[in-house]
Design an enzyme around this catalytic site. Sequence first.
Site, mmCIF file in Angstrom:
data_model
loop_
_atom_site.group_PDB
_atom_site.id
_atom_site.type_symbol
_atom_site.label_atom_id
_atom_site.label_comp_id
_atom_site.label_asym_id
_atom_site.label_seq_id
_atom_site.Cartn_x
_atom_site.Cartn_y
_atom_site.Cartn_z
ATOM 1 N N HIS A 145 13.293 0.715 2.683
ATOM 2 C CA HIS A 145 13.302 -0.305 3.737
ATOM 3 C C HIS A 145 14.617 -0.303 4.516
ATOM 4 C CE1 HIS A 145 9.609 -2.210 2.177
ATOM 5 N NE2 HIS A 145 10.090 -1.824 0.988
ATOM 6 N N ASP A 195 9.610 -5.411 9.498
ATOM 7 C CA ASP A 195 9.883 -5.452 8.052
ATOM 8 C C ASP A 195 11.229 -6.137 7.762
ATOM 9 O OD1 ASP A 195 10.440 -4.753 5.410
ATOM 10 O OD2 ASP A 195 10.520 -2.594 5.785
#
Length: 552
Positions: free
Chosen positions: A365, A192
């Site tokens: 994130h 990610d």
Amino acid sequence: MAEKLKIIPLGGLDEIGKNMTVYECGGEILIVDCGMGFPNDDMYGIDLVIPDVTYLIKNRARIRGLFITHGHEDHIGSIPYILKQVNIPIYCTRFAAGLIKLKLDEHGLTKQTKLITVEPGKSVRAGKFTVEFIHVNHSIADAVAFAVTTSLGTVIHTGDFKIDTTPIDGDIIDLARFGQLGKEGVLALLADSTNVERPGYTPSERNVGKSFARQFQNCEERIIVTTFASNVHRIQQVLDAAAAVGRKVAVTGRSMENMMKVSTELGYMKVPKGVLSDINKIKSLPKNKQVIVTTGSQGEEMAALTRMAFSTHRQIDLGAGDKVIISASAIPGNEAAVGRVINELFRKGVKTVYDRADMLHVSGHACQEELKIIHALTKPRFFIPVHGEQRMLHLHAQLAQDMGMDRNHIAIAENGNVIEITARTLKVNGSVPSGEIYVDGSGVGDVGAVVMRDRKRLAEDGMVVVVLPLSSDNGKLMSQPEIITRGFIYVKESGDMMNELQNIAYQAAENAPVRRNRDDGELRNAVKTAVSNYLYKNTKRSPMVIPVVTRL
């Protein structure tokens, strides 16, 4: 010939959204995630965007399963549309399964779909692939990474993640397992890239709970909290903060109501006794005893908060004596919509708290230091940054190089690229069809580039219709053409131009070859060209010009 593992991203690269990655090895295919994207401002009338799965339809017999990392729309939103074209078994955790089931019910696909739930820490065999589910922290419950074992080695696909050392559900990301896999040998890492621009660590979700406690303490106003419906841990903290100060909580907004139902039924949310109330009943309580949790953190036009702000909500009317807490950051592209709602709330005299300064939102994130930890633990031979726009992919590649990785072992790819991996090499070799399929109402894929171009033109410059009345006998004009405009100019104030347009169209029609038959293509083209040229020269605008021939 050396065996190859092919990795083909069909979405999620050079964009945030519609994540979908194809793994191909030994003649078999495995898919990770099946997300949707949100339309841009210039995608007029489009509801959502899904990946082009032409390649999967063509190779459907070789697909062994669809594996879902977590239940956010950019990872599960395309499932019902793709399943109608390719029926495949879906493997996911319990919470993602609950959310997917809502979609399958809505599209009438529940009976024909095989939905298999897998607990984090367990592995599943799908054809020649073995997929291990690894627990990670994210802004939704039950998120996982995958360790995909192939005949060439193990690939780690992180999905969306962060390292939260004080998570709400009590389970920290399984760093030990990542480390163990690193010791055993990781062929490739797909990680990610969303927050790679941010140094340091992403703050813990628990910090938001402390902010709620501060905001609720000694507050006399009615409190309205908006956040992402899928962030069950955030909503849990609102419930806990309300219970601590003796307030009741009501929920409004369809997606929020659905999410509460699924998460409480599956045990992911624990509602303190006596805290939940019906939206209609809660209004009879004093304002300092009310909390309303609502959708609309992104300024969506039909969401509950937007309707409250613009006084079109059936049950809630906002004004002085109300406090709105926006517990989310604007997704890129939504800033203007969010700003519009905030401005309207201020205009109404509503106390509005939306600044991240009080830690009302934390990302789901990983920032740079967390990404480095995953890279250090897994020690991959090859690296493919995913889930990010172009700059993020490049910065993530640089981060891997800073940690000692060879640039030749890193692939910055685009959607549709075929990334070929052997035991020793990594290269991008060719591509498959990829791109965007537009969903407009019940139509899927029937709005293409040409239609979008027309919509853009209509939205920006309007249209001009030229009606040409021709004689059925000799094909000659029987009277002056009629000019009809929409979204171009205000006709009543533009008489001279309308007259001039009539003359231009008349001359063009007169000079065009006479046609007694029904093929009026040349005539229409001549009129269209003449009118378009005149309008651009005089207005610097290019409305859509539509000549219509009527035979009398």
